[in-house]
Design a protein around this motif. Sequence first.
Motif, mmCIF file in Angstrom:
data_model
loop_
_atom_site.group_PDB
_atom_site.id
_atom_site.type_symbol
_atom_site.label_atom_id
_atom_site.label_comp_id
_atom_site.label_asym_id
_atom_site.label_seq_id
_atom_site.Cartn_x
_atom_site.Cartn_y
_atom_site.Cartn_z
ATOM 1 N N PHE A 1 142.606 -41.594 9.415
ATOM 2 C CA PHE A 1 143.400 -40.600 9.086
ATOM 3 C C PHE A 1 144.631 -40.823 10.407
ATOM 4 C CE2 PHE A 1 144.415 -35.955 9.180
ATOM 5 C CZ PHE A 1 144.581 -35.870 7.959
ATOM 6 N N MET A 2 145.577 -39.824 9.825
ATOM 7 C CA MET A 2 146.725 -40.112 10.780
ATOM 8 C C MET A 2 146.264 -39.869 12.168
ATOM 9 S SD MET A 2 149.469 -37.456 8.617
ATOM 10 C CE MET A 2 148.004 -36.480 7.700
ATOM 11 N N LEU B 1 153.184 -35.063 6.412
ATOM 12 C CA LEU B 1 151.935 -34.218 5.979
ATOM 13 C C LEU B 1 151.164 -33.615 7.050
ATOM 14 C CD1 LEU B 1 150.258 -37.032 3.391
ATOM 15 C CD2 LEU B 1 151.760 -34.927 2.869
ATOM 16 N N GLU C 1 154.625 -47.629 -1.015
ATOM 17 C CA GLU C 1 153.646 -47.842 -0.010
ATOM 18 C C GLU C 1 152.593 -48.847 -1.088
ATOM 19 O OE1 GLU C 1 150.468 -44.824 0.619
ATOM 20 O OE2 GLU C 1 150.382 -45.231 2.617
ATOM 21 N N ARG D 1 139.249 -36.886 2.783
ATOM 22 C CA ARG D 1 139.464 -38.310 2.889
ATOM 23 C C ARG D 1 138.445 -38.940 3.387
ATOM 24 N NH1 ARG D 1 145.777 -39.298 4.664
ATOM 25 N NH2 ARG D 1 146.772 -38.200 2.674
ATOM 26 N N THR E 1 147.612 -49.597 8.081
ATOM 27 C CA THR E 1 148.074 -48.841 6.988
ATOM 28 C C THR E 1 148.283 -47.597 7.270
ATOM 29 O OG1 THR E 1 145.787 -48.121 6.703
ATOM 30 C CG2 THR E 1 146.483 -50.279 5.604
ATOM 31 N N GLY F 1 147.113 -42.526 4.332
ATOM 32 C CA GLY F 1 146.949 -42.162 2.784
ATOM 33 C C GLY F 1 146.653 -43.450 1.766
ATOM 34 N N ILE G 1 160.120 -42.094 7.352
ATOM 35 C CA ILE G 1 158.901 -41.580 6.480
ATOM 36 C C ILE G 1 159.198 -40.283 6.157
ATOM 37 C CG2 ILE G 1 156.506 -41.236 6.039
ATOM 38 C CD1 ILE G 1 157.392 -44.313 6.266
ATOM 39 N N PHE H 1 157.082 -42.223 -2.107
ATOM 40 C CA PHE H 1 156.779 -42.777 -0.978
ATOM 41 C C PHE H 1 155.455 -43.562 -1.468
ATOM 42 C CE2 PHE H 1 153.331 -42.947 2.153
ATOM 43 C CZ PHE H 1 154.057 -43.606 3.255
ATOM 44 N N ARG I 1 155.419 -37.102 10.972
ATOM 45 C CA ARG I 1 154.196 -37.165 9.882
ATOM 46 C C ARG I 1 154.458 -36.102 8.966
ATOM 47 N NH1 ARG I 1 152.098 -39.517 14.471
ATOM 48 N NH2 ARG I 1 151.034 -41.475 14.194
HETATM 49 O O1 LIG Z 1 147.984 -39.712 5.709
HETATM 50 C C1 LIG Z 1 148.974 -39.898 5.168
HETATM 51 O O2 LIG Z 1 149.202 -39.500 3.923
HETATM 52 C C2 LIG Z 1 150.169 -40.733 5.583
HETATM 53 C C3 LIG Z 1 150.040 -41.179 6.927
HETATM 54 C C4 LIG Z 1 151.207 -41.905 7.452
HETATM 55 O O3 LIG Z 1 150.778 -43.022 8.601
HETATM 56 P P1 LIG Z 1 149.766 -42.673 9.690
HETATM 57 O O4 LIG Z 1 148.442 -42.681 9.450
HETATM 58 O O5 LIG Z 1 150.174 -43.950 10.653
HETATM 59 O O6 LIG Z 1 150.218 -41.318 10.413
HETATM 60 C C5 LIG Z 1 152.176 -42.227 6.731
HETATM 61 O O7 LIG Z 1 151.942 -43.242 5.822
HETATM 62 C C6 LIG Z 1 152.523 -41.112 5.677
HETATM 63 O O8 LIG Z 1 153.463 -40.077 6.382
HETATM 64 C C7 LIG Z 1 151.442 -40.414 4.857
#
Ligand SMILES: O=C(O)C1=C[C@@H](OP(=O)(O)O)[C@@H](O)[C@H](O)C1
Length: 346
Positions: free
Chosen positions: A12-13, A122, A63, A138, A80, A83, A47, A59, A120
């Motif tokens: 996760f983020m 989201l 990706e 998730r 990665t 998401g 982003i 996006f 971020r």
């Molecule tokens: O969880 C997500 O959907 C996302 C996570 C982000 O990366 P990080 O996990 O490195 O923050 C980035 O890809 C985008 O903002 C979407």
Amino acid sequence: MKNKTNIVLIGFMGSGKTSIGKMLAEKLGKRFLDTDELIRQECGMEISEIFHKFGEEYFRNKEKETVERAAAREGTVIATGGGVVLNPENMEKLRRSGIIVWLRASEEEILQRISGDASRPLASNKSESEILEIYSKRLNLYATYADIIIETSGKDKEAIAIEIIKHLKNSYSNNGKYGNIIGEFQRVRQMKVKIINGPNMNLLGLRERDIYGESTLEEINQHLEKRAREMGVLVDFFQSNSEGEIVDEIQGCIGQYDGIVINPGAYTHYSIAIRDALEAVKLPVIEVHMSNIFAREDFRRVSVTGQKASGIIAGLGETGYWLALLALKDLIEKRGREGVNEFGKN
Ligand SMILES: O=C(O)C1=C[C@@H](OP(=O)(O)O)[C@@H](O)[C@H](O)C1
Ligand SMILES: Nc1ncnc2c1ncn2[C@@H]1O[C@H](COP(=O)(O)OP(=O)(O)O)[C@@H](O)[C@H]1O
Ligand SMILES: [Mg+2]
């Protein structure tokens, strides 16, 4: 099937993929690639701006393209975005290319790290419970795709990087379940160079020995391989009498080799196709000629392919190949230090 040589971080983020991934790559002496960073560079914007201007679907398409390119790499630590697991195609590609490591973090730590973080999209405009809702949706996906789960809560980043390396080493010595990924890393860590010889080079040792010497191409390659081993460089050889095959071979070096030594033979003087291929791959190239092309017929004085090489060595026979290797190694190391050896940026 190709060996898995990448380490792919999912989670996760805020779980630490980007920051721990960098450390892991550094400890292993490996390249690091962050799919979000590549997207940022390609789009020339943050982003959050991409989400804002073009929406999430745009996006996710970016990706997907980036993941495809990342998965084509070897010996790379790939961080990665959180998401990435939403698209099964992404995960299929990543799984084929490497070991999937899930960095699991507690809800508290995630919230602490990402709440209100404007970078971020989201997380930036969501309440804590909304963020946790995405997280819980998730969790299943991270668990499904993980080969290895690393619990990160309460640990510092460096300790986590070390734990990942230990885990991969142990799993290899215990049951070999994931193959010798660290061993593969050591292998691909070595610089890889493609040595390409063009038309009639297969006749070396037989044809015009006064000009080209007595050694056969196989002997020259054997000597070169020995020299390369001493230099810590991995070399692969290719010879063809056909222009198209040479073009294909050059193109195949993208993402697989750090540089090219090429003796295009007579194509040197007129093959625009080989010249364009050398330009397209944007790798360091040293052109070699066994004979001194400037001391022979007039038509040999022009090298259209050499115009796309970093340097040319001519007239030194077999020695020219290993001088080329020496020069190439130096060039590749310099590029590495300057951090420009990502595909597409060379
Ligand atoms: O969880 C997500 O959907 C996302 C996570 C982000 O990366 P990080 O996990 O490195 O923050 C980035 O890809 C985008 O903002 C979407
Ligand atoms: N184990 C950890 N301990 C302390 N801080 C961490 C840890 N892991 C990540 N962080 C911090 O949390 C933030 C988000 O980390 P980052 O690597 O960007 O995560 P991701 O790429 O998974 O979103 C960064 O400021 C990072 O330094
Ligand atoms: Mg990240």
